[in-house]
Design a protein around this motif. Structure first.
Motif, PDB file in Angstrom:
ATOM      1  N   ARG A   1      59.296 -66.717 -53.012  1.00 50.40           N
ATOM      2  CA  ARG A   1      58.786 -68.084 -52.825  1.00 50.40           C
ATOM      3  C   ARG A   1      59.409 -69.047 -53.823  1.00 50.40           C
ATOM      4  O   ARG A   1      59.745 -70.178 -53.486  1.00 50.40           O
ATOM      5  N   GLN A   2      59.551 -68.563 -55.062  1.00 46.87           N
ATOM      6  CA  GLN A   2      60.100 -69.437 -56.100  1.00 46.87           C
ATOM      7  C   GLN A   2      61.573 -69.752 -55.881  1.00 46.87           C
ATOM      8  O   GLN A   2      62.043 -70.840 -56.172  1.00 46.87           O
ATOM      9  N   LEU A   3      62.306 -68.765 -55.381  1.00 42.69           N
ATOM     10  CA  LEU A   3      63.758 -68.929 -55.319  1.00 42.69           C
ATOM     11  C   LEU A   3      64.250 -69.541 -54.013  1.00 42.69           C
ATOM     12  O   LEU A   3      65.159 -70.366 -54.012  1.00 42.69           O
ATOM     13  N   LEU A   4      63.668 -69.101 -52.913  1.00 51.33           N
ATOM     14  CA  LEU A   4      64.260 -69.451 -51.622  1.00 51.33           C
ATOM     15  C   LEU A   4      63.581 -70.657 -50.983  1.00 51.33           C
ATOM     16  O   LEU A   4      62.447 -70.995 -51.317  1.00 51.33           O
ATOM     17  N   ASP A   5      64.302 -71.259 -50.052  1.00 54.82           N
ATOM     18  CA  ASP A   5      63.734 -72.368 -49.296  1.00 54.82           C
ATOM     19  C   ASP A   5      62.564 -71.843 -48.473  1.00 54.82           C
ATOM     20  O   ASP A   5      62.580 -70.700 -48.018  1.00 54.82           O
ATOM     21  N   GLU A   6      61.611 -72.706 -48.252  1.00 55.38           N
ATOM     22  CA  GLU A   6      60.375 -72.298 -47.603  1.00 55.38           C
ATOM     23  C   GLU A   6      60.644 -71.587 -46.276  1.00 55.38           C
ATOM     24  O   GLU A   6      61.434 -72.059 -45.454  1.00 55.38           O
ATOM     25  N   ASP A   7      60.003 -70.468 -46.098  1.00 58.25           N
ATOM     26  CA  ASP A   7      60.060 -69.708 -44.838  1.00 58.25           C
ATOM     27  C   ASP A   7      61.456 -69.268 -44.433  1.00 58.25           C
ATOM     28  O   ASP A   7      61.677 -68.912 -43.279  1.00 58.25           O
ATOM     29  N   SER A   8      62.405 -69.291 -45.328  1.00 61.44           N
ATOM     30  CA  SER A   8      63.775 -68.951 -44.907  1.00 61.44           C
ATOM     31  C   SER A   8      64.063 -67.462 -45.088  1.00 61.44           C
ATOM     32  O   SER A   8      65.107 -66.979 -44.691  1.00 61.44           O
ATOM     33  N   PHE A   9      63.154 -66.712 -45.704  1.00 59.25           N
ATOM     34  CA  PHE A   9      63.442 -65.309 -46.010  1.00 59.25           C
ATOM     35  C   PHE A   9      63.208 -64.412 -44.805  1.00 59.25           C
ATOM     36  O   PHE A   9      62.145 -64.441 -44.187  1.00 59.25           O
ATOM     37  N   GLU A  10      64.227 -63.631 -44.462  1.00 60.37           N
ATOM     38  CA  GLU A  10      64.077 -62.597 -43.429  1.00 60.37           C
ATOM     39  C   GLU A  10      64.246 -61.260 -44.119  1.00 60.37           C
ATOM     40  O   GLU A  10      65.322 -60.968 -44.650  1.00 60.37           O
ATOM     41  N   GLU A  11      63.201 -60.471 -44.091  1.00 58.82           N
ATOM     42  CA  GLU A  11      63.288 -59.202 -44.805  1.00 58.82           C
ATOM     43  C   GLU A  11      64.138 -58.198 -44.036  1.00 58.82           C
ATOM     44  O   GLU A  11      64.127 -58.156 -42.805  1.00 58.82           O
ATOM     45  N   TRP A  12      64.890 -57.380 -44.812  1.00 59.33           N
ATOM     46  CA  TRP A  12      65.676 -56.300 -44.226  1.00 59.33           C
ATOM     47  C   TRP A  12      65.005 -54.955 -44.534  1.00 59.33           C
ATOM     48  O   TRP A  12      64.469 -54.751 -45.625  1.00 59.33           O
ATOM     49  N   ASP A  13      65.093 -54.047 -43.622  1.00 61.88           N
ATOM     50  CA  ASP A  13      64.731 -52.642 -43.865  1.00 61.88           C
ATOM     51  C   ASP A  13      63.308 -52.445 -44.397  1.00 61.88           C
ATOM     52  O   ASP A  13      63.057 -51.542 -45.199  1.00 61.88           O
ATOM     53  N   ALA A  14      62.401 -53.308 -43.951  1.00 59.65           N
ATOM     54  CA  ALA A  14      61.010 -53.168 -44.406  1.00 59.65           C
ATOM     55  C   ALA A  14      60.411 -51.844 -43.936  1.00 59.65           C
ATOM     56  O   ALA A  14      59.423 -51.375 -44.484  1.00 59.65           O
ATOM     57  N   GLU A  15      61.046 -51.228 -42.945  1.00 59.98           N
ATOM     58  CA  GLU A  15      60.493 -49.985 -42.392  1.00 59.98           C
ATOM     59  C   GLU A  15      60.891 -48.750 -43.204  1.00 59.98           C
ATOM     60  O   GLU A  15      60.460 -47.648 -42.883  1.00 59.98           O
ATOM     61  N   LEU A  16      61.684 -48.931 -44.239  1.00 58.60           N
ATOM     62  CA  LEU A  16      62.045 -47.763 -45.064  1.00 58.60           C
ATOM     63  C   LEU A  16      60.850 -47.357 -45.935  1.00 58.60           C
ATOM     64  O   LEU A  16      60.267 -48.191 -46.611  1.00 58.60           O
TER      65      LEU A  16
ATOM     66  N   ASP B   1      64.434 -73.075 -64.012  1.00 57.19           N
ATOM     67  CA  ASP B   1      65.803 -73.551 -63.823  1.00 57.19           C
ATOM     68  C   ASP B   1      66.641 -72.607 -62.957  1.00 57.19           C
ATOM     69  O   ASP B   1      67.798 -72.900 -62.635  1.00 57.19           O
ATOM     70  N   LEU B   2      66.062 -71.466 -62.594  1.00 58.18           N
ATOM     71  CA  LEU B   2      66.851 -70.414 -61.955  1.00 58.18           C
ATOM     72  C   LEU B   2      67.444 -70.854 -60.616  1.00 58.18           C
ATOM     73  O   LEU B   2      68.618 -70.616 -60.320  1.00 58.18           O
ATOM     74  N   ARG B   3      66.627 -71.530 -59.832  1.00 61.93           N
ATOM     75  CA  ARG B   3      67.067 -71.980 -58.520  1.00 61.93           C
ATOM     76  C   ARG B   3      68.291 -72.898 -58.648  1.00 61.93           C
ATOM     77  O   ARG B   3      69.299 -72.712 -57.954  1.00 61.93           O
ATOM     78  N   GLY B   4      68.187 -73.838 -59.551  1.00 56.92           N
ATOM     79  CA  GLY B   4      69.291 -74.774 -59.760  1.00 56.92           C
ATOM     80  C   GLY B   4      70.539 -74.062 -60.255  1.00 56.92           C
ATOM     81  O   GLY B   4      71.646 -74.319 -59.783  1.00 56.92           O
ATOM     82  N   GLU B   5      70.347 -73.155 -61.205  1.00 55.62           N
ATOM     83  CA  GLU B   5      71.487 -72.423 -61.766  1.00 55.62           C
ATOM     84  C   GLU B   5      72.192 -71.614 -60.683  1.00 55.62           C
ATOM     85  O   GLU B   5      73.420 -71.591 -60.601  1.00 55.62           O
ATOM     86  N   LEU B   6      71.400 -70.928 -59.868  1.00 57.29           N
ATOM     87  CA  LEU B   6      71.988 -70.085 -58.827  1.00 57.29           C
ATOM     88  C   LEU B   6      72.763 -70.934 -57.819  1.00 57.29           C
ATOM     89  O   LEU B   6      73.892 -70.595 -57.440  1.00 57.29           O
ATOM     90  N   SER B   7      72.190 -72.052 -57.422  1.00 56.82           N
ATOM     91  CA  SER B   7      72.886 -72.848 -56.411  1.00 56.82           C
ATOM     92  C   SER B   7      74.183 -73.406 -56.994  1.00 56.82           C
ATOM     93  O   SER B   7      75.207 -73.470 -56.315  1.00 56.82           O
ATOM     94  N   ARG B   8      74.168 -73.737 -58.284  1.00 59.47           N
ATOM     95  CA  ARG B   8      75.395 -74.258 -58.900  1.00 59.47           C
ATOM     96  C   ARG B   8      76.474 -73.170 -58.969  1.00 59.47           C
ATOM     97  O   ARG B   8      77.638 -73.412 -58.664  1.00 59.47           O
ATOM     98  N   ILE B   9      76.067 -71.962 -59.332  1.00 57.72           N
ATOM     99  CA  ILE B   9      77.049 -70.864 -59.408  1.00 57.72           C
ATOM    100  C   ILE B   9      77.637 -70.594 -58.023  1.00 57.72           C
ATOM    101  O   ILE B   9      78.849 -70.412 -57.876  1.00 57.72           O
ATOM    102  N   ILE B  10      76.781 -70.581 -57.017  1.00 53.73           N
ATOM    103  CA  ILE B  10      77.266 -70.346 -55.648  1.00 53.73           C
ATOM    104  C   ILE B  10      78.269 -71.441 -55.268  1.00 53.73           C
ATOM    105  O   ILE B  10      79.331 -71.161 -54.700  1.00 53.73           O
ATOM    106  N   ASP B  11      77.969 -72.680 -55.654  1.00 54.90           N
ATOM    107  CA  ASP B  11      78.885 -73.784 -55.318  1.00 54.90           C
ATOM    108  C   ASP B  11      80.236 -73.644 -56.012  1.00 54.90           C
ATOM    109  O   ASP B  11      81.270 -73.981 -55.454  1.00 54.90           O
ATOM    110  N   TYR B  12      80.219 -73.128 -57.233  1.00 53.68           N
ATOM    111  CA  TYR B  12      81.483 -72.933 -57.941  1.00 53.68           C
ATOM    112  C   TYR B  12      82.328 -71.840 -57.286  1.00 53.68           C
ATOM    113  O   TYR B  12      83.544 -71.944 -57.220  1.00 53.68           O
TER     114      TYR B  12
END
Lengths: 282, 367
Positions: A64-79, A268-279
């Motif tokens: 919730r803190q990191l990702l845009d609202e409702d944008s998370f699709e979980e993978w392999d939840a059945e493991l 600050d994590l969200r901002g830092e991550l998006s900046r690194i991705i942009d670089y």
């Protein structure tokens, strides 16, 4: 591996009260000892309003803190984990698994999936230190490997937020140790393919998790004052038979010695991550 | 090895041996004595075989840690025709716990990497009882990279209680150097053979343990954690190390059953420490055979083969999501029908969720 920084929680102690932001209206900051209002801490992404101490956050809250609202699709939840060794210490591992699942509401220590961070698509893996110390057994290894393989295929940046006091999970024996090799091999291919891997280290990141994927980020970020290292501090102390230096194996210690690129406060994590991705990613 | 001190569980054999030596001391043995001597000799062999065929996990650890057990420097002498040591890690120092260099194995020129625990006090102090520091793992990687460059196969002998848990090791990035070795070894395009010759102590062992052919000596062990460490954490006391050893399932038989190792190399009767030359000869035979097979693998297949080898390790269940089992996750997903459907459908290695989902999310979230 399991270089436990703290004694593992026993059945009696292990109520939800021991984990993360404690239950109750008021809580005490372990750092500055201030008595603080729990709701306020939660409003601050799990930070102490007085001293900025970073409390544990669950993988669910982290998403919730990191990702845009409702944008998370979980993978392999059945493991689901099983008990390949028939392992039993004071409690059978199979029983421990059921108890941990009940306590945490998680099926395993790792949640993975894809989502968007300020509109940037990425693959995300999280190890949750509440589930058997966030240790890596077969399921954690498999989930992360699949996530990295999909990120390679779909050319997504990969972010892994590590929280593991346990390292490789003892209860699955050698199979856990080999997960380190498995995840790193997937990272090698991801690396070859030019993928961006950002590793975020949170309190604690130890043992076999530190000695595999968590250390291998193109960029390595750490939350302040997290315990990060290979051997547990008690093991080191017992080996060298001397008091450990102040701040040993903290984020700041790793920054000083060149194994962390930036210490980032949680807000600050969200901002830092998006900046690194942009670089790094076009 | 005439003067090997017996292990506690060898007591029955020791008693037989004592009787035997008394009989042998008789200057003028009667035919009956000679007969008894002959019978005793046979029963000693039989007894020893019986004991060593049925060692439990903790007893195996005792054999694996035996002070007279042959070590890396012994094998360098007994297995290889030539050894040219290369010392440099190019960054910090020469770690004596990991020995690297050119070596000749039969007709093959190879890169040798081996962990050494020390055969006497001086050696043990130099190499921290086989516990390597970051510079050791870095040296190993440097030399293995060079080997790949010149198309030389790599032989790794693993024998360590674990990577060194010290202040300097942490300062110099023990976790990072091991992690880097795991990643890089998976991509070195030259055959790699790894053999656990004594103790395979967790990450410190795995740090030189990624390869195409993984073998273990019969009485060696390979574990995620030392039995003492595991007992201390889960049983709250080191005295339960024998129980932990049993629970961890790390003997050669278990490793083979779990598909972790490709081969168990048999040891001489009573363990490798009783016959260094015999052990070395068997090891050499195994190495040459494995190397010959790996040299026949096409270069473009080698890395895929290695990837698959580790990729398939792990035991878990994979089932459709049961709502009741995981209420919280299910609740989260309740609103996401599309995702749920795709999860239910996918059995086996799941593909990323449908593109339609992705674009919907993108539309919602682009800021």
């Amino acid at each position: 591996m399991a270089s436990a920084p703290n004694p593992p929680v026993t059945a009696e102690q292990a109520g939800p009260k021991k984990r993360g932001v404690p239950e109750g209206l008021w809580i005490r900051c372990p750092d500055c000892k201030a008595t603080i209002f729990r709701k306020q801490v939660e409003g601050l992404l799990g930070l102490c309003p007085d001293c900025g101490h970073h409390f544990y956050v669950s993988s669910r809250d982290r998403i919730r803190q990191l990702l845009d609202e409702d944008s998370f699709e979980e993978w392999d939840a059945e493991l689901r984990p099983c008990d390949p060794l028939g392992f039993a210490d004071k409690r059978p591992y199979a029983q421990r698994l059921v108890e941990e699942q009940k306590k945490t509401g998680l099926s395993e220590a790792c949640v993975s999936g894809r989502g968007y961070l300020r509109g940037r698509p990425l693959a995300l893996g999280i190890t949750d230190s509440a589930f058997i110390m966030g240790s890596m057994g077969s399921v954690v290894g498999e989930k992360l490997t699949r996530a990295i393989e999909r990120a390679t295929q779909s050319k997504l940046p990969m972010v892994i937020v590590s929280g593991s006091g346990g390292g490789a999970r003892m209860h699955e024996g050698i199979l856990s140790l080999m997960q380190m090799g498995k995840v790193c091999a997937a990272l090698a291919r991801f690396h070859e393919a030019g993928g961006l891997f950002v590793s975020v280290l949170t309190n604690p990141t130890m043992g076999g998790v530190a000695a595999s994927f968590a250390s291998l980020g193109d960029v390595v970020l750490a939350e302040p004052k997290a315990l990060i290292g290979f051997a547990g501090p008690r093991v080191v102390e017992a080996t060298v038979k001397q008091t450990l230096p102040e701040g040993f194996q903290t984020s700041e210690f790793l920054l000083k010695h060149g194994f962390v690129d930036r210490i980032v406060r949680r807000p600050d994590l969200r901002g830092e991550l998006s900046r690194i991705i942009d670089y790094c990613c076009r | 090895m005439p003067n090997v001190p017996p292990l506690p569980f060898e007591r029955p054999v020791v008693e037989l041996e004592e009787t035997l030596s008394k009989l042998e001391a008789i200057l003028d043995p009667s035919p009956d004595d000679q007969d008894a001597i002959r019978k005793l000799r046979t029963s000693i062999v039989r007894k020893r075989r019986e004991i060593f065929d049925n060692l439990d996990a903790w007893e195996t650890v005792k054999v694996a840690r035996h002070l007279e057990r042959p070590q890396t420097l012994d094998y360098i002498e007994l297995v290889f025709d030539e050894f040219v040591e290369l010392h440099g890690d190019r960054a910090f120092g020469d770690d004596r716990a990991i020995v690297t260099g050119f070596a000749k194995l039969d007709e093959y020129k190879v890169m040798f990497v081996g962990q050494h625990k020390g055969r006497n006090l001086k050696e043990r102090n130099e190499c921290f009882y086989g516990c390597a520091h970051p510079e050791g793992y870095r040296k190993a990687l440097e030399k293995m990279r060079m080997a790949a460059k010149f198309g030389m196969p790599i032989i790794c002998l693993i024998d360590t209680p674990g990577a060194y848990p010290g202040v300097g090791a942490e300062e110099r990035g023990q976790a990072y150097t091991i992690a880097l070795n795991l990643r890089e070894m998976s991509q070195l395009n030259t055959p790699i053979i790894c053999v656990v010759i004594g103790e395979g102590g967790s990450g410190g062992a795995l740090g030189i343990g990624i390869g195409d052919h993984i073998a273990v000596l019969q009485f060696a062990y390979y574990s995620v954690i030392s039995p003492e460490g595991c007992a201390g954490i889960l049983w709250k006391h080191v005295k339960h190390a024998d129980a932990a050893a049993k629970a961890l399932r790390f003997t050669s038989k278990d490793l083979l059953a779990f598909g972790i190792v490709d081969e168990v190399i048999p040891e001489p009767l009573g363990g490798a420490h009783r016959d260094h030359r015999g052990m070395a000869a068997t090891l050499k035979g195994s190495l040459v055979k494995a190397l010959r097979q790996l040299m026949a693998v096409p270069a473009d297949k080698l890395l895929d083969r290695r990837y698959e080898k580790f990729r398939k390790i792990g035991v878990f269940e994979e089932q459709a999501v049961e709502v009741a089992v995981d209420e919280v996750t299910a609740a989260e997903r309740a609103s996401e029908d599309a995702a749920n459907e795709s999860n239910n459908k996918t059995d086996g290695p799941a593909k990323p969720t449908p593109a339609a989902r992705g674009s919907a999310a993108r539309a919602r979230s682009s800021v």
